[in-house]
Design a protein around this motif. Structure first.
Motif, PDB file in Angstrom:
ATOM      1  N   LEU A   1       0.825  -1.205   0.000  1.00  0.00           N
ATOM      2  CA  LEU A   1       0.000   0.000   0.000  1.00  0.00           C
ATOM      3  C   LEU A   1       0.861   1.257   0.000  1.00  0.00           C
ATOM      4  O   LEU A   1       0.558   2.226  -0.693  1.00  0.00           O
ATOM      5  N   THR A   2       1.944   1.248   0.768  1.00  0.00           N
ATOM      6  CA  THR A   2       2.865   2.384   0.821  1.00  0.00           C
ATOM      7  C   THR A   2       3.462   2.643  -0.554  1.00  0.00           C
ATOM      8  O   THR A   2       3.520   3.789  -1.008  1.00  0.00           O
ATOM      9  N   GLY A   3       3.874   1.566  -1.241  1.00  0.00           N
ATOM     10  CA  GLY A   3       4.427   1.729  -2.577  1.00  0.00           C
ATOM     11  C   GLY A   3       3.397   2.237  -3.569  1.00  0.00           C
ATOM     12  O   GLY A   3       3.691   3.093  -4.408  1.00  0.00           O
ATOM     13  N   ALA A   4       2.185   1.732  -3.482  1.00  0.00           N
ATOM     14  CA  ALA A   4       1.129   2.149  -4.409  1.00  0.00           C
ATOM     15  C   ALA A   4       0.654   3.566  -4.120  1.00  0.00           C
ATOM     16  O   ALA A   4       0.401   4.344  -5.041  1.00  0.00           O
ATOM     17  N   ALA A   5       0.526   3.913  -2.844  1.00  0.00           N
ATOM     18  CA  ALA A   5       0.005   5.240  -2.468  1.00  0.00           C
ATOM     19  C   ALA A   5       1.051   6.330  -2.610  1.00  0.00           C
ATOM     20  O   ALA A   5       0.711   7.501  -2.817  1.00  0.00           O
ATOM     21  N   GLY A   6       2.321   5.967  -2.483  1.00  0.00           N
ATOM     22  CA  GLY A   6       3.379   6.970  -2.544  1.00  0.00           C
ATOM     23  C   GLY A   6       3.634   7.659  -1.219  1.00  0.00           C
ATOM     24  O   GLY A   6       4.438   8.577  -1.148  1.00  0.00           O
ATOM     25  N   ASP A   7       2.954   7.235  -0.177  1.00  0.00           N
ATOM     26  CA  ASP A   7       3.128   7.772   1.174  1.00  0.00           C
ATOM     27  C   ASP A   7       3.021   6.624   2.161  1.00  0.00           C
ATOM     28  O   ASP A   7       2.362   5.619   1.872  1.00  0.00           O
ATOM     29  N   PRO A   8       3.621   6.760   3.351  1.00  0.00           N
ATOM     30  CA  PRO A   8       3.535   5.677   4.332  1.00  0.00           C
ATOM     31  C   PRO A   8       2.090   5.334   4.691  1.00  0.00           C
ATOM     32  O   PRO A   8       1.253   6.216   4.846  1.00  0.00           O
ATOM     33  N   VAL A   9       1.820   4.034   4.794  1.00  0.00           N
ATOM     34  CA  VAL A   9       0.510   3.535   5.234  1.00  0.00           C
ATOM     35  C   VAL A   9       0.757   2.701   6.487  1.00  0.00           C
ATOM     36  O   VAL A   9       1.181   1.555   6.402  1.00  0.00           O
ATOM     37  N   PRO A  10       0.518   3.291   7.662  1.00  0.00           N
ATOM     38  CA  PRO A  10       0.776   2.560   8.895  1.00  0.00           C
ATOM     39  C   PRO A  10      -0.303   1.521   9.189  1.00  0.00           C
ATOM     40  O   PRO A  10      -1.429   1.608   8.698  1.00  0.00           O
TER      41      PRO A  10
ATOM     42  N   ASP B   1      -7.085  12.787  12.044  1.00  0.00           N
ATOM     43  CA  ASP B   1      -6.174  13.911  12.228  1.00  0.00           C
ATOM     44  C   ASP B   1      -6.248  14.838  11.020  1.00  0.00           C
ATOM     45  O   ASP B   1      -6.794  14.489   9.976  1.00  0.00           O
ATOM     46  N   ALA B   2      -5.698  16.018  11.176  1.00  0.00           N
ATOM     47  CA  ALA B   2      -5.802  17.029  10.123  1.00  0.00           C
ATOM     48  C   ALA B   2      -5.059  16.627   8.852  1.00  0.00           C
ATOM     49  O   ALA B   2      -5.468  16.972   7.752  1.00  0.00           O
ATOM     50  N   ASP B   3      -3.960  15.889   8.992  1.00  0.00           N
ATOM     51  CA  ASP B   3      -3.170  15.499   7.829  1.00  0.00           C
ATOM     52  C   ASP B   3      -3.869  14.426   6.994  1.00  0.00           C
ATOM     53  O   ASP B   3      -3.698  14.367   5.789  1.00  0.00           O
ATOM     54  N   GLY B   4      -4.625  13.585   7.651  1.00  0.00           N
ATOM     55  CA  GLY B   4      -5.293  12.495   6.937  1.00  0.00           C
ATOM     56  C   GLY B   4      -4.288  11.479   6.443  1.00  0.00           C
ATOM     57  O   GLY B   4      -3.134  11.470   6.823  1.00  0.00           O
ATOM     58  N   GLY B   5      -4.758  10.609   5.589  1.00  0.00           N
ATOM     59  CA  GLY B   5      -3.891   9.577   5.049  1.00  0.00           C
ATOM     60  C   GLY B   5      -4.586   8.232   5.057  1.00  0.00           C
ATOM     61  O   GLY B   5      -5.780   8.127   5.369  1.00  0.00           O
ATOM     62  N   LEU B   6      -3.836   7.215   4.704  1.00  0.00           N
ATOM     63  CA  LEU B   6      -4.363   5.860   4.680  1.00  0.00           C
ATOM     64  C   LEU B   6      -3.822   5.080   5.878  1.00  0.00           C
ATOM     65  O   LEU B   6      -2.702   5.313   6.318  1.00  0.00           O
ATOM     66  N   THR B   7      -4.624   4.177   6.378  1.00  0.00           N
ATOM     67  CA  THR B   7      -4.198   3.214   7.391  1.00  0.00           C
ATOM     68  C   THR B   7      -4.754   1.855   6.994  1.00  0.00           C
ATOM     69  O   THR B   7      -5.720   1.761   6.231  1.00  0.00           O
ATOM     70  N   VAL B   8      -4.144   0.795   7.508  1.00  0.00           N
ATOM     71  CA  VAL B   8      -4.653  -0.558   7.311  1.00  0.00           C
ATOM     72  C   VAL B   8      -4.766  -1.191   8.696  1.00  0.00           C
ATOM     73  O   VAL B   8      -3.890  -1.026   9.545  1.00  0.00           O
ATOM     74  N   TRP B   9      -5.886  -1.892   8.925  1.00  0.00           N
ATOM     75  CA  TRP B   9      -6.167  -2.429  10.256  1.00  0.00           C
ATOM     76  C   TRP B   9      -6.858  -3.788  10.131  1.00  0.00           C
ATOM     77  O   TRP B   9      -7.850  -3.908   9.410  1.00  0.00           O
ATOM     78  N   PRO B  10      -6.356  -4.826  10.812  1.00  0.00           N
ATOM     79  CA  PRO B  10      -7.033  -6.130  10.776  1.00  0.00           C
ATOM     80  C   PRO B  10      -8.389  -6.047  11.469  1.00  0.00           C
ATOM     81  O   PRO B  10      -8.507  -5.495  12.555  1.00  0.00           O
ATOM     82  N   LEU B  11      -9.412  -6.588  10.808  1.00  0.00           N
ATOM     83  CA  LEU B  11     -10.761  -6.560  11.365  1.00  0.00           C
ATOM     84  C   LEU B  11     -11.228  -7.921  11.867  1.00  0.00           C
ATOM     85  O   LEU B  11     -11.927  -8.009  12.865  1.00  0.00           O
TER      86      LEU B  11
END
Length: 92
Positions: free
Chosen positions: A16-25, A32-42
């Motif tokens: 996801l980090t490689g595809a998005a071009g930004d870190p995906v924690p 938060d104000a910056d936003g972004g992507l996250t991945v979380w086990p459900l």
């Protein structure tokens, strides 16, 4: 020692980090104000073969994951991830 689920989630976060071009924690959705992507086990679900009368496959599990986009800055990242996933699927 790293387990199979932790390894799979880390590999997805790296992809996801490689595809998005930004870190995906790996973590719950954030607000938060910056936003972004996250991945979380459900969810962890059993996925065992149920058809046929032959030898049964080993017990398997499926991990369902949430990819969350937060804030307007995350939308272009999510677009890049979706385009990369579609391109990867068309190569199969």
């Amino acid at each position: 020692m790293t387990g199979a689920i932790e390894t799979a989630v880390a590999e997805l976060a790296a992809w996801l980090t490689g595809a998005a071009g930004d870190p995906v924690p790996v973590g719950p959705p954030r607000d938060d104000a910056d936003g972004g992507l996250t991945v979380w086990p459900l969810e962890l679900r059993p996925a065992r073969q149920t058809r046929g009368s032959g030898a049964r496959e080993p017990y398997r599990f499926v991990v369902r994951l949430l990819v969350c986009a937060t804030g307007p800055a995350a939308l272009p990242r999510l677009d890049r991830v979706l385009a990369a996933a579609a391109a990867a699927a068309s190569r199969r």
